[in-house]
Every structure is written in C-alpha cells, then in structure tokens.
Design a protein around this motif. Structure first.
Motif, PDB file in Angstrom:
ATOM      1  N   TYR A   8       0.856  -1.190   0.000  1.00 20.62           N
ATOM      2  CA  TYR A   8       0.000   0.000   0.000  1.00 20.62           C
ATOM      3  C   TYR A   8       0.891   1.238   0.000  1.00 20.62           C
ATOM      4  O   TYR A   8       1.623   1.502   0.954  1.00 20.62           O
ATOM      5  CB  TYR A   8      -0.899   0.021   1.248  1.00 20.62           C
ATOM      6  CG  TYR A   8      -1.908  -1.099   1.305  1.00 20.62           C
ATOM      7  CD1 TYR A   8      -3.235  -0.886   0.939  1.00 20.62           C
ATOM      8  CD2 TYR A   8      -1.540  -2.370   1.728  1.00 20.62           C
ATOM      9  CE1 TYR A   8      -4.174  -1.913   1.002  1.00 20.62           C
ATOM     10  CE2 TYR A   8      -2.459  -3.400   1.787  1.00 20.62           C
ATOM     11  CZ  TYR A   8      -3.777  -3.170   1.419  1.00 20.62           C
ATOM     12  OH  TYR A   8      -4.696  -4.186   1.474  1.00 20.62           O
ATOM     13  N   TYR A   9       0.829   1.967  -1.096  1.00 20.44           N
ATOM     14  CA  TYR A   9       1.646   3.175  -1.219  1.00 20.44           C
ATOM     15  C   TYR A   9       1.163   3.956  -2.430  1.00 20.44           C
ATOM     16  O   TYR A   9       0.146   3.640  -3.028  1.00 20.44           O
ATOM     17  CB  TYR A   9       3.130   2.799  -1.363  1.00 20.44           C
ATOM     18  CG  TYR A   9       4.088   3.919  -1.007  1.00 20.44           C
ATOM     19  CD1 TYR A   9       4.187   4.367   0.302  1.00 20.44           C
ATOM     20  CD2 TYR A   9       4.885   4.518  -1.971  1.00 20.44           C
ATOM     21  CE1 TYR A   9       5.066   5.386   0.647  1.00 20.44           C
ATOM     22  CE2 TYR A   9       5.765   5.527  -1.649  1.00 20.44           C
ATOM     23  CZ  TYR A   9       5.848   5.973  -0.334  1.00 20.44           C
ATOM     24  OH  TYR A   9       6.712   6.987  -0.005  1.00 20.44           O
ATOM     25  N   PHE A  34      -2.525   1.430  -4.987  1.00 24.96           N
ATOM     26  CA  PHE A  34      -1.977   2.774  -5.031  1.00 24.96           C
ATOM     27  C   PHE A  34      -2.932   3.772  -4.374  1.00 24.96           C
ATOM     28  O   PHE A  34      -4.143   3.772  -4.654  1.00 24.96           O
ATOM     29  CB  PHE A  34      -1.714   3.197  -6.474  1.00 24.96           C
ATOM     30  CG  PHE A  34      -0.696   2.346  -7.173  1.00 24.96           C
ATOM     31  CD1 PHE A  34       0.553   2.126  -6.611  1.00 24.96           C
ATOM     32  CD2 PHE A  34      -0.987   1.741  -8.388  1.00 24.96           C
ATOM     33  CE1 PHE A  34       1.501   1.339  -7.254  1.00 24.96           C
ATOM     34  CE2 PHE A  34      -0.052   0.954  -9.044  1.00 24.96           C
ATOM     35  CZ  PHE A  34       1.197   0.756  -8.474  1.00 24.96           C
ATOM     36  N   LEU A  35      -2.383   4.577  -3.494  1.00 26.96           N
ATOM     37  CA  LEU A  35      -3.175   5.628  -2.869  1.00 26.96           C
ATOM     38  C   LEU A  35      -3.276   6.801  -3.830  1.00 26.96           C
ATOM     39  O   LEU A  35      -2.268   7.396  -4.217  1.00 26.96           O
ATOM     40  CB  LEU A  35      -2.517   6.075  -1.560  1.00 26.96           C
ATOM     41  CG  LEU A  35      -2.320   5.001  -0.494  1.00 26.96           C
ATOM     42  CD1 LEU A  35      -1.691   5.605   0.748  1.00 26.96           C
ATOM     43  CD2 LEU A  35      -3.641   4.326  -0.155  1.00 26.96           C
ATOM     44  N   GLN A  53       0.317   6.213  11.597  1.00 25.88           N
ATOM     45  CA  GLN A  53      -0.411   7.038  10.627  1.00 25.88           C
ATOM     46  C   GLN A  53       0.422   7.322   9.382  1.00 25.88           C
ATOM     47  O   GLN A  53       0.341   8.403   8.789  1.00 25.88           O
ATOM     48  CB  GLN A  53      -0.880   8.349  11.280  1.00 25.88           C
ATOM     49  CG  GLN A  53      -1.767   8.134  12.490  1.00 25.88           C
ATOM     50  CD  GLN A  53      -2.223   9.415  13.147  1.00 25.88           C
ATOM     51  OE1 GLN A  53      -2.302  10.456  12.495  1.00 25.88           O
ATOM     52  NE2 GLN A  53      -2.517   9.374  14.428  1.00 25.88           N
ATOM     53  N   GLN A  54       1.250   6.342   8.987  1.00 31.25           N
ATOM     54  CA  GLN A  54       2.133   6.503   7.845  1.00 31.25           C
ATOM     55  C   GLN A  54       2.126   5.259   6.960  1.00 31.25           C
ATOM     56  O   GLN A  54       1.932   4.145   7.439  1.00 31.25           O
ATOM     57  CB  GLN A  54       3.578   6.768   8.303  1.00 31.25           C
ATOM     58  CG  GLN A  54       3.774   8.060   9.085  1.00 31.25           C
ATOM     59  CD  GLN A  54       5.179   8.166   9.653  1.00 31.25           C
ATOM     60  OE1 GLN A  54       5.766   7.179  10.099  1.00 31.25           O
ATOM     61  NE2 GLN A  54       5.727   9.364   9.639  1.00 31.25           N
ATOM     62  N   VAL A  55       2.355   5.466   5.685  1.00 30.27           N
ATOM     63  CA  VAL A  55       2.680   4.395   4.761  1.00 30.27           C
ATOM     64  C   VAL A  55       4.161   4.534   4.441  1.00 30.27           C
ATOM     65  O   VAL A  55       4.709   5.624   4.627  1.00 30.27           O
ATOM     66  CB  VAL A  55       1.819   4.483   3.478  1.00 30.27           C
ATOM     67  CG1 VAL A  55       0.393   4.072   3.764  1.00 30.27           C
ATOM     68  CG2 VAL A  55       1.843   5.889   2.858  1.00 30.27           C
ATOM     69  N   PRO A  56       4.804   3.438   4.006  1.00 26.24           N
ATOM     70  CA  PRO A  56       4.303   2.210   3.418  1.00 26.24           C
ATOM     71  C   PRO A  56       3.646   1.262   4.423  1.00 26.24           C
ATOM     72  O   PRO A  56       3.956   1.283   5.607  1.00 26.24           O
ATOM     73  CB  PRO A  56       5.564   1.547   2.853  1.00 26.24           C
ATOM     74  CG  PRO A  56       6.626   2.568   2.852  1.00 26.24           C
ATOM     75  CD  PRO A  56       6.284   3.492   3.941  1.00 26.24           C
ATOM     76  N   VAL A 230       4.261  13.850  -7.366  1.00 30.05           N
ATOM     77  CA  VAL A 230       4.406  14.845  -6.297  1.00 30.05           C
ATOM     78  C   VAL A 230       3.051  15.418  -5.913  1.00 30.05           C
ATOM     79  O   VAL A 230       2.717  15.545  -4.724  1.00 30.05           O
ATOM     80  CB  VAL A 230       5.363  15.971  -6.733  1.00 30.05           C
ATOM     81  CG1 VAL A 230       5.344  17.118  -5.727  1.00 30.05           C
ATOM     82  CG2 VAL A 230       6.780  15.419  -6.881  1.00 30.05           C
ATOM     83  N   GLU A 231       2.242  15.748  -6.903  1.00 28.70           N
ATOM     84  CA  GLU A 231       0.926  16.343  -6.632  1.00 28.70           C
ATOM     85  C   GLU A 231       0.026  15.352  -5.909  1.00 28.70           C
ATOM     86  O   GLU A 231      -0.722  15.734  -4.992  1.00 28.70           O
ATOM     87  CB  GLU A 231       0.279  16.784  -7.952  1.00 28.70           C
ATOM     88  CG  GLU A 231      -0.952  17.651  -7.801  1.00 28.70           C
ATOM     89  CD  GLU A 231      -2.231  16.863  -7.533  1.00 28.70           C
ATOM     90  OE1 GLU A 231      -3.131  17.392  -6.849  1.00 28.70           O
ATOM     91  OE2 GLU A 231      -2.317  15.700  -7.992  1.00 28.70           O
ATOM     92  N   THR A 232       0.094  14.071  -6.288  1.00 28.67           N
ATOM     93  CA  THR A 232      -0.730  13.050  -5.637  1.00 28.67           C
ATOM     94  C   THR A 232      -0.345  12.896  -4.171  1.00 28.67           C
ATOM     95  O   THR A 232      -1.212  12.844  -3.286  1.00 28.67           O
ATOM     96  CB  THR A 232      -0.583  11.697  -6.360  1.00 28.67           C
ATOM     97  OG1 THR A 232      -1.015  11.833  -7.714  1.00 28.67           O
ATOM     98  CG2 THR A 232      -1.419  10.626  -5.672  1.00 28.67           C
ATOM     99  N   VAL A 233       0.949  12.825  -3.888  1.00 32.00           N
ATOM    100  CA  VAL A 233       1.405  12.689  -2.509  1.00 32.00           C
ATOM    101  C   VAL A 233       0.972  13.890  -1.681  1.00 32.00           C
ATOM    102  O   VAL A 233       0.465  13.741  -0.554  1.00 32.00           O
ATOM    103  CB  VAL A 233       2.937  12.527  -2.456  1.00 32.00           C
ATOM    104  CG1 VAL A 233       3.425  12.549  -1.013  1.00 32.00           C
ATOM    105  CG2 VAL A 233       3.363  11.233  -3.138  1.00 32.00           C
ATOM    106  N   ARG A 234       1.145  15.074  -2.222  1.00 26.67           N
ATOM    107  CA  ARG A 234       0.757  16.284  -1.490  1.00 26.67           C
ATOM    108  C   ARG A 234      -0.744  16.292  -1.205  1.00 26.67           C
ATOM    109  O   ARG A 234      -1.174  16.642  -0.104  1.00 26.67           O
ATOM    110  CB  ARG A 234       1.146  17.529  -2.292  1.00 26.67           C
ATOM    111  CG  ARG A 234       2.642  17.810  -2.334  1.00 26.67           C
ATOM    112  CD  ARG A 234       2.899  19.159  -3.009  1.00 26.67           C
ATOM    113  NE  ARG A 234       4.309  19.464  -3.125  1.00 26.67           N
ATOM    114  CZ  ARG A 234       5.049  20.003  -2.161  1.00 26.67           C
ATOM    115  NH1 ARG A 234       4.502  20.256  -0.978  1.00 26.67           N
ATOM    116  NH2 ARG A 234       6.332  20.274  -2.352  1.00 26.67           N
TER     117      ARG A 234
END
Length: 246
Positions: A8-9, A34-35, A53-56, A230-234
């Motif tokens: 999950y990432y 994929f998140l 509260q973190q991935v991976p 980058v935009e997806t992670v943000r």
C-alpha cells in the motif's frame, strides 16, 4: 498457491521502492494498491492499520506491517538475504560459533544498509523541492556520494576481493547499494567514473536474474518521480508546506 504480498503506497518510488527492490531480488511476486485519494488514506487510518499514521504498509504472512526498516528486515530474513548461507556453513562448528558469526554478518549487513539509507536520505525528498533547491540538492547528493559513501564501499570491495559486500553472498546490502547507485547516476551519469570496484559491482548485481528482470521495462520498478506523483502525494497527505534542500 501462496497468497501474494500486497503493498500500500503511492504509484511512485518514495519509501516503498526499496521494498519493491528487495522483493524483486528475492523473486517474490506482489500486488499493489496505489493511494490516489485522501479517502483511501483515511480509510486505512480509520481501520487502525497504520500504527504511526504513515505508509508504506505491507500485508505479509497475515500481518499488516508498517515502518520501512522493519518491513525490509523481515523480508530480508524471510527470503534468505540476511546471511543465511553463512549460517548454514557455521552449523557444524557449535552453537556459540554459529551465533557469533551470524551476528557479525548481520551487523555488517545492517551497517552497510544504514550507510546506504543515509545517502538515500539526500535523494528521497528531491522531487518535492523547488527548481532552485533541486540544483543545490543535486550537487549535495553527488558530493556526498563521491566523497563519503562510494569511497567507503569501494574500499570494502577492494579490501576483501569478493563479489558481494558481506560474506561473499548476495544480500540485502547489495540490493540496497545497487538501488542507490542507480539513483545517484540519475543525478550525474558518470558518477562512478572514479570507482572501478563499484562499476564492476554494479555490473555483477545487475546481471543476477531476478535483478535483471526488475530492471527491464514493464517491471514493477517505478520511474523517476514526476510532477503527477508529487501532486498526488501532497494531495493525499495534505502536504502543502515547502520542503527545503539539505
């Protein structure tokens, strides 16, 4: 048939990429979720799966594991990339000798992995920097690699004259270093020009069948992070603050 591992990432490198590398090196198949939305991430949070509260996060052997280093250590041990061959050779020499030699090998693997982690730390947040800061960070990455980390590994390989970093057996340490070398080469293509031992090491490790497959087009190896990643992670992490170069 054993159930495939599930990762999950995000659809990109980040902290999950080293896990993908290690699984690929072990020849282990895995699936990925994929998140892409904040809702997916919040569902994981609400389900209590993310301890910090973190991935991976990786589903493996009935567990939902978090924390990258813990996941990597478990995979390395499970798939015999943590000094197993040396352990087998030591079995006939008594329990104390066996434990002592295995501890030394594991410690060396941990030491080299830790050093490589330090180098990767300069690279991990690179995609999230401004254009100006990226140029500064690129110089930092190359400088740290060529003055601190690569000379150390060059010396290790030269001094013991073996094909691999530890015990002359393929291990997690080798996988991790190759990943780092390729990442630094993306910043400066001739970065290994002064390191003949590492050039030969890169060629050897890259030719191992499982690694070779992972390096081929169409594998689950992720490309250099782009603006979409980058935009997806943000967006998913609500990470809208600016990140500064080291």
């Amino acid at each position: 048939m054993a159930e495939k591992l599930k990762l999950y990432y995000f659809d990109g490198r980040g902290k999950m990429e080293s896990i993908r590398w290690l699984l690929a090196a072990a020849g282990v198949e895995f699936e990925e979720e994929f998140l892409e939305t904040r809702e997916q991430y919040e569902k994981l949070l609400q389900g209590g799966s993310l301890l910090f509260q973190q991935v991976p996060m990786v589903e493996i052997d009935g567990m939902k594991m978090v924390q990258t280093r813990a996941i990597l250590s478990y995979i390395a041990a499970k798939y015999n990339l943590y000094g197993k061959d040396l352990k087998e050779r030591a079995l006939g020499k008594g329990a104390s000798v066996f434990r002592g030699r295995l501890a030394v090998i594991s410690s060396r693997i941990d030491t080299y992995v830790g050093g490589t982690d330090d180098l990767m730390g300069f690279i991990l947040m690179f995609p999230f920097l401004s254009a100006e800061d990226k140029e500064k960070q690129r110089a930092v990455i190359v400088q740290k690699a060529t003055s601190r980390y690569f000379p150390a590994y060059e010396k290790v390989l030269k001094d013991h004259g073996q094909d691999f970093l530890v015990g002359n057996n393929f291990s997690w340490a080798d996988v991790h270093l190759l990943e780092a070398i390729l990442m630094v080469e993306e910043k400066k293509s001739d970065v290994l020009s002064g390191f003949p031992q590492l050039q030969a090491f890169k060629a050897r490790i890259s030719s191992i069948p499982t690694i070779k497959r992972f390096l081929e087009p169409g594998s689950q190896r992720k490309p250099v992070p782009d603006d979409k990643y980058v935009e997806t992670v943000r967006r998913v992490l609500c990470m809208y603050y600016d990140i500064k170069a080291n």
